[in-house]
Motif scaffolding. Structure first.
Motif, PDB file in Angstrom:
ATOM      1  N   ARG A 112     -27.345  35.994   5.986  1.00 32.54           N
ATOM      2  CA  ARG A 112     -28.470  36.474   5.170  1.00 32.54           C
ATOM      3  C   ARG A 112     -28.171  36.300   3.685  1.00 32.54           C
ATOM      4  O   ARG A 112     -29.031  35.868   2.917  1.00 32.54           O
ATOM      5  N   ALA A 113     -26.944  36.633   3.286  1.00 33.08           N
ATOM      6  CA  ALA A 113     -26.552  36.483   1.882  1.00 33.08           C
ATOM      7  C   ALA A 113     -26.588  35.016   1.455  1.00 33.08           C
ATOM      8  O   ALA A 113     -26.840  34.702   0.292  1.00 33.08           O
ATOM      9  N   ALA A 114     -26.362  34.106   2.409  1.00 31.14           N
ATOM     10  CA  ALA A 114     -26.397  32.675   2.113  1.00 31.14           C
ATOM     11  C   ALA A 114     -27.826  32.146   2.043  1.00 31.14           C
ATOM     12  O   ALA A 114     -28.038  30.963   1.787  1.00 31.14           O
ATOM     13  N   GLY A 115     -28.805  33.027   2.308  1.00 29.00           N
ATOM     14  CA  GLY A 115     -30.202  32.623   2.184  1.00 29.00           C
ATOM     15  C   GLY A 115     -30.877  32.213   3.471  1.00 29.00           C
ATOM     16  O   GLY A 115     -32.020  31.765   3.453  1.00 29.00           O
ATOM     17  N   LEU A 116     -30.195  32.357   4.616  1.00 34.95           N
ATOM     18  CA  LEU A 116     -30.820  31.995   5.881  1.00 34.95           C
ATOM     19  C   LEU A 116     -31.832  33.067   6.290  1.00 34.95           C
ATOM     20  O   LEU A 116     -31.569  34.266   6.164  1.00 34.95           O
ATOM     21  N   GLU A 117     -32.988  32.616   6.753  1.00 38.16           N
ATOM     22  CA  GLU A 117     -34.018  33.521   7.267  1.00 38.16           C
ATOM     23  C   GLU A 117     -33.658  33.904   8.706  1.00 38.16           C
ATOM     24  O   GLU A 117     -32.830  33.245   9.351  1.00 38.16           O
ATOM     25  N   ARG A 118     -34.296  34.935   9.211  1.00 34.69           N
ATOM     26  CA  ARG A 118     -34.034  35.416  10.579  1.00 34.69           C
ATOM     27  C   ARG A 118     -34.199  34.291  11.615  1.00 34.69           C
ATOM     28  O   ARG A 118     -33.367  34.125  12.486  1.00 34.69           O
ATOM     29  N   ASP A 119     -35.287  33.519  11.502  1.00 33.55           N
ATOM     30  CA  ASP A 119     -35.521  32.422  12.451  1.00 33.55           C
ATOM     31  C   ASP A 119     -34.435  31.359  12.356  1.00 33.55           C
ATOM     32  O   ASP A 119     -34.050  30.761  13.363  1.00 33.55           O
ATOM     33  N   ASP A 120     -33.942  31.100  11.135  1.00 29.82           N
ATOM     34  CA  ASP A 120     -32.859  30.132  10.948  1.00 29.82           C
ATOM     35  C   ASP A 120     -31.590  30.604  11.654  1.00 29.82           C
ATOM     36  O   ASP A 120     -30.908  29.827  12.312  1.00 29.82           O
ATOM     37  N   VAL A 121     -31.285  31.889  11.485  1.00 30.88           N
ATOM     38  CA  VAL A 121     -30.097  32.461  12.124  1.00 30.88           C
ATOM     39  C   VAL A 121     -30.240  32.401  13.636  1.00 30.88           C
ATOM     40  O   VAL A 121     -29.305  32.036  14.349  1.00 30.88           O
ATOM     41  N   GLY A 122     -31.441  32.737  14.135  1.00 29.58           N
ATOM     42  CA  GLY A 122     -31.683  32.677  15.581  1.00 29.58           C
ATOM     43  C   GLY A 122     -31.498  31.270  16.127  1.00 29.58           C
ATOM     44  O   GLY A 122     -30.878  31.069  17.176  1.00 29.58           O
ATOM     45  N   ALA A 123     -32.020  30.282  15.402  1.00 34.65           N
ATOM     46  CA  ALA A 123     -31.883  28.887  15.834  1.00 34.65           C
ATOM     47  C   ALA A 123     -30.421  28.451  15.817  1.00 34.65           C
ATOM     48  O   ALA A 123     -29.951  27.793  16.751  1.00 34.65           O
ATOM     49  N   LEU A 124     -29.706  28.832  14.777  1.00 41.09           N
ATOM     50  CA  LEU A 124     -28.286  28.486  14.677  1.00 41.09           C
ATOM     51  C   LEU A 124     -27.488  29.140  15.800  1.00 41.09           C
ATOM     52  O   LEU A 124     -26.672  28.490  16.465  1.00 41.09           O
ATOM     53  N   PHE A 125     -27.745  30.418  16.020  1.00 45.73           N
ATOM     54  CA  PHE A 125     -27.032  31.133  17.073  1.00 45.73           C
ATOM     55  C   PHE A 125     -27.333  30.526  18.449  1.00 45.73           C
ATOM     56  O   PHE A 125     -26.432  30.322  19.263  1.00 45.73           O
ATOM     57  N   ASP A 130     -25.887  27.354  23.144  1.00 47.72           N
ATOM     58  CA  ASP A 130     -26.139  26.196  23.993  1.00 47.72           C
ATOM     59  C   ASP A 130     -24.925  25.285  24.074  1.00 47.72           C
ATOM     60  O   ASP A 130     -24.595  24.776  25.147  1.00 47.72           O
ATOM     61  N   SER A 131     -24.244  25.076  22.949  1.00 48.00           N
ATOM     62  CA  SER A 131     -23.083  24.191  22.973  1.00 48.00           C
ATOM     63  C   SER A 131     -21.893  24.852  23.673  1.00 48.00           C
ATOM     64  O   SER A 131     -21.056  24.169  24.245  1.00 48.00           O
ATOM     65  N   THR A 132     -21.844  26.180  23.656  1.00 46.91           N
ATOM     66  CA  THR A 132     -20.740  26.898  24.292  1.00 46.91           C
ATOM     67  C   THR A 132     -20.963  27.088  25.788  1.00 46.91           C
ATOM     68  O   THR A 132     -20.061  26.881  26.594  1.00 46.91           O
ATOM     69  N   TYR A 133     -22.181  27.486  26.156  1.00 48.05           N
ATOM     70  CA  TYR A 133     -22.481  27.822  27.540  1.00 48.05           C
ATOM     71  C   TYR A 133     -23.268  26.748  28.270  1.00 48.05           C
ATOM     72  O   TYR A 133     -23.514  26.862  29.460  1.00 48.05           O
ATOM     73  N   GLY A 134     -23.721  25.743  27.563  1.00 46.46           N
ATOM     74  CA  GLY A 134     -24.545  24.705  28.173  1.00 46.46           C
ATOM     75  C   GLY A 134     -25.952  24.795  27.613  1.00 46.46           C
ATOM     76  O   GLY A 134     -26.422  25.860  27.253  1.00 46.46           O
ATOM     77  N   THR A 135     -26.618  23.653  27.555  1.00 41.58           N
ATOM     78  CA  THR A 135     -27.961  23.594  26.988  1.00 41.58           C
ATOM     79  C   THR A 135     -28.959  24.133  27.986  1.00 41.58           C
ATOM     80  O   THR A 135     -28.910  23.832  29.167  1.00 41.58           O
ATOM     81  N   TYR A 136     -29.921  24.908  27.464  1.00 39.58           N
ATOM     82  CA  TYR A 136     -30.932  25.546  28.311  1.00 39.58           C
ATOM     83  C   TYR A 136     -32.326  25.002  28.083  1.00 39.58           C
ATOM     84  O   TYR A 136     -33.286  25.545  28.568  1.00 39.58           O
ATOM     85  N   GLY A 137     -32.480  23.971  27.314  1.00 41.45           N
ATOM     86  CA  GLY A 137     -33.810  23.406  27.132  1.00 41.45           C
ATOM     87  C   GLY A 137     -34.579  24.074  26.011  1.00 41.45           C
ATOM     88  O   GLY A 137     -34.024  24.766  25.180  1.00 41.45           O
ATOM     89  N   SER A 138     -35.881  23.897  26.030  1.00 39.49           N
ATOM     90  CA  SER A 138     -36.713  24.316  24.908  1.00 39.49           C
ATOM     91  C   SER A 138     -37.016  25.802  24.867  1.00 39.49           C
ATOM     92  O   SER A 138     -37.684  26.258  23.965  1.00 39.49           O
ATOM     93  N   TYR A 139     -36.555  26.574  25.823  1.00 39.19           N
ATOM     94  CA  TYR A 139     -36.844  28.001  25.807  1.00 39.19           C
ATOM     95  C   TYR A 139     -35.943  28.761  24.856  1.00 39.19           C
ATOM     96  O   TYR A 139     -36.199  29.903  24.549  1.00 39.19           O
ATOM     97  N   GLY A 140     -34.862  28.159  24.399  1.00 38.56           N
ATOM     98  CA  GLY A 140     -33.996  28.783  23.402  1.00 38.56           C
ATOM     99  C   GLY A 140     -33.505  30.146  23.820  1.00 38.56           C
ATOM    100  O   GLY A 140     -32.994  30.322  24.909  1.00 38.56           O
ATOM    101  N   ALA A 141     -33.672  31.116  22.949  1.00 39.30           N
ATOM    102  CA  ALA A 141     -33.140  32.458  23.161  1.00 39.30           C
ATOM    103  C   ALA A 141     -33.795  33.169  24.324  1.00 39.30           C
ATOM    104  O   ALA A 141     -33.281  34.162  24.799  1.00 39.30           O
ATOM    105  N   TYR A 142     -34.928  32.691  24.794  1.00 37.28           N
ATOM    106  CA  TYR A 142     -35.624  33.367  25.880  1.00 37.28           C
ATOM    107  C   TYR A 142     -35.197  32.850  27.250  1.00 37.28           C
ATOM    108  O   TYR A 142     -35.828  33.120  28.241  1.00 37.28           O
ATOM    109  N   ARG A 143     -34.107  32.130  27.333  1.00 36.68           N
ATOM    110  CA  ARG A 143     -33.677  31.536  28.589  1.00 36.68           C
ATOM    111  C   ARG A 143     -33.061  32.541  29.546  1.00 36.68           C
ATOM    112  O   ARG A 143     -32.648  32.170  30.614  1.00 36.68           O
ATOM    113  N   THR A 144     -33.014  33.810  29.217  1.00 41.35           N
ATOM    114  CA  THR A 144     -32.459  34.800  30.129  1.00 41.35           C
ATOM    115  C   THR A 144     -33.440  35.151  31.239  1.00 41.35           C
ATOM    116  O   THR A 144     -33.181  36.012  32.045  1.00 41.35           O
ATOM    117  N   ASN A 145     -34.574  34.457  31.312  1.00 45.75           N
ATOM    118  CA  ASN A 145     -35.606  34.840  32.252  1.00 45.75           C
ATOM    119  C   ASN A 145     -35.547  34.095  33.584  1.00 45.75           C
ATOM    120  O   ASN A 145     -36.471  34.199  34.376  1.00 45.75           O
TER     121      ASN A 145
END
Length: 166
Positions: A112-125, A130-145
């Motif tokens: 946040r101090a570096a100027g990243l918005e919440r959506d930017d942080v979410g995308a980065l995280f 995805d790179s650590t656990y494997g890619t989940y496609g276009s659902y991003g953070a909602y892939r727990t479903n």
């Protein structure tokens, strides 16, 4: 004697592309993983969720039925829906997670101090997950479903297209 207030409040994002009932399921599971909800806790009634979110009561009931099917909650006639079990690790998972939570909170503050918005942080995280656990496609953070691909089907091949409230 009035019922004890529910330990969780649902937030519905109508722009997420994730079906409303799945958002409730996901948020409940997250609360279980984080220890916000514990066995014996009451979920908000369908009426309480409808009043707070302006969604259809059947959507809430659908989410609660899914959680019940997974053995996470149980409906008690006339009393409400109650948590049966938690998710995550051992009973001491919250204590074990504390150092990681502290590091993650520090990282989020730096982002946040570096100027990243919440959506930017979410995308980065999400990209790092995805790179650590494997890619989940276009659902991003909602892939727990339980979705396993980008065509809107779950692991049993059932389509969830049209589950989104209109």
């Amino acid at each position: 004697m009035p019922a004890e207030p529910a330990a969780v409040e649902f937030r519905i994002d109508r722009r997420s592309g994730v079906a409303t009932y799945l958002q409730i399921v996901q948020q409940t599971k997250q609360a279980l993983r984080l220890g916000v909800l514990e066995p014996g806790d009451r979920l908000p009634t369908a009426r309480e969720v409808v009043e707070a979110t302006a969604i259809n009561p059947n959507t809430v009931l659908k989410a609660y039925r899914e959680l019940e099917r997974e053995g996470l909650v149980e409906a008690r006639r006339g009393l409400g829906t109650f948590v049966r079990r938690t998710l995550g690790g051992a009973p001491d998972a919250t204590a074990a997670d504390a150092p990681l939570r502290t590091e993650l909170a520090d990282w989020a503050r730096r982002a946040r101090a570096a100027g990243l918005e919440r959506d930017d942080v979410g995308a980065l995280f999400t990209a790092v997950l995805d790179s650590t656990y494997g890619t989940y496609g276009s659902y991003g953070a909602y892939r727990t479903n339980g979705m396993n691909d980008t065509n809107g089907t779950d692991s049993a091949g059932r389509s969830h297209e049209g589950d989104q409230e209109r």
